[in-house]
Design a protein around this motif. Structure first.
Motif, PDB file in Angstrom:
ATOM      1  N   ILE A   1      10.533  -8.671  -1.355  1.00 48.26           N
ATOM      2  CA  ILE A   1      10.015  -7.275  -1.767  1.00 48.26           C
ATOM      3  C   ILE A   1       8.565  -7.520  -1.970  1.00 48.26           C
ATOM      4  O   ILE A   1       7.674  -6.570  -1.563  1.00 48.26           O
TER       5      ILE A   1
ATOM      6  N   PHE B   1       7.942   2.132  -3.504  1.00 48.72           N
ATOM      7  CA  PHE B   1       8.965   0.818  -3.690  1.00 48.72           C
ATOM      8  C   PHE B   1       9.846   0.955  -4.845  1.00 48.72           C
ATOM      9  O   PHE B   1      10.863   0.332  -5.087  1.00 48.72           O
TER      10      PHE B   1
ATOM     11  N   LEU C   1      15.535  -1.609  -0.662  1.00 45.10           N
ATOM     12  CA  LEU C   1      14.988  -2.601  -0.511  1.00 45.10           C
ATOM     13  C   LEU C   1      15.625  -3.898  -0.798  1.00 45.10           C
ATOM     14  O   LEU C   1      15.814  -5.039  -0.116  1.00 45.10           O
TER      15      LEU C   1
END
Length: 318
Positions: free
Chosen positions: A101, A85, A92
């Motif tokens: 997210i 991430f 994202l």
């Protein structure tokens, strides 16, 4: 008679001379040196020591070992997702809000813990394709009032609604519900749920962008693009192809076999037809205002997942 005028004699006072030094004397300024400040040697911190090469290598090996844990652990799932991430934050952010997210991170941890990196890659493929198709002709969709909010950046409600069935299957797999006999069913249901959702997203977005004629699935009445429960030929074909593509990814990742891939595609199309029926018949109708898109998504992916598991069970019994 003579007047008497008194005479006043003032005493003479000494007038100081203008040249007198007492008047214009400049005061002498005494400059005193500042006291010296003594710096204690104890306040001077030594420079930080560099980590030895051996310690750096050991740290790297421990991180790599954690990421490669097989079967996955909670620690490896969390570490892997945080790293991915962090590196993929620009991608994202293009498809998710900040809270979205956060919800996706929870989904990623569950997926990695249950189905390792192969399951995670399946979900990542779904996200990339779903985000890309949402951006197709976004300006035209916004002009028609049928675009997703926040220019297609989905929030936590959308993430949770789209992944609800997949998360349930992941939890059932993590805690070994049903033992090894049902482990394959949970994995199949997981893949089928995302095939269903990707097919739904692609068919909807392509239909809104390229659909020449859209019909209500209940009456086949021609309606404007973006109408709840409406379908188009272009969107339906695109949704079918998207489901086949994601099922193929699941097969290549070893999540499902070929017959199960076919099951996922069939289940996704039946579920999407059911979702269109719900949208056309009762969504936004009186008494059903609670039935928003997120709730419909939960129903949609749940139908796809359950149907796939039931089909697999029927094949096993027969």
């Amino acid at each position: 008679m003579a007047l008497f005028t008194p005479t006043i004699v003032l005493p003479s006072l000494p007038i100081p001379s203008l040249s007198s030094s007492s008047v214009f004397a400049t005061p002498q300024t005494v400059i005193r040196p500042y006291p010296k400040i003594r710096v204690s040697r104890t306040l001077l911190l030594p420079p930080p020591k560099a980590l030895p090469v051996q310690e750096i290598a050991a740290l790297k090996d421990s991180v790599i070992g954690l990421l490669r844990s097989s079967p996955p652990t909670w620690d490896s799932a969390i570490a892997s997702n945080l790293l991915i991430f962090l590196l993929g934050s620009p991608i994202l952010a293009s498809g998710l809000s900040a809270s979205g997210i956060g919800a996706a991170l929870l989904l990623g941890v569950l997926t990695w813990r249950a189905f390792s990196w192969t399951g995670f890659l399946l979900v990542a493929t779904y996200f990339v394709l779903g985000t890309a198709v949402t951006k197709v002709k976004i300006i035209q969709k916004e002009a028609l009032g049928v675009a997703e909010k926040r220019r297609g950046r989905r929030g936590p409600g959308s993430v949770i609604g789209s992944s609800a069935a997949g998360c349930v299957c992941a939890l059932l797999s993590i805690y070994g519900i049903g033992g090894s006999a049902l482990a394959g069913f949970w994995q199949l249901g997981f893949v089928a749920s995302f095939c269903t959702k990707l097919s739904d997203t692609v068919s909807s977005e392509i239909g809104k962008a390229y659909g020449q004629t859209t019909y209500l699935v209940t009456t086949f009445k021609v309606v404007p693009r973006g109408t709840e429960g409406a379908v188009s030929l272009e969107g339906t074909i695109a949704g079918l192809l998207a489901s086949i593509l994601l099922a193929s990814v699941g097969y290549l990742m070893g999540e499902i076999d070929v017959p199960q891939a076919v099951i996922c595609v069939l289940a996704s199309q039946i579920a999407n037809f059911g979702e269109s029926l719900i949208g056309a018949a009762i969504q936004d109708k009186e008494g059903f205002h609670w039935l928003n898109n997120d709730v419909v998504n939960v129903i949609n992916v749940s139908i796809g997942s359950i149907l796939a598991i039931l089909m697999q069970q029927l094949i096993k019994v027969s």
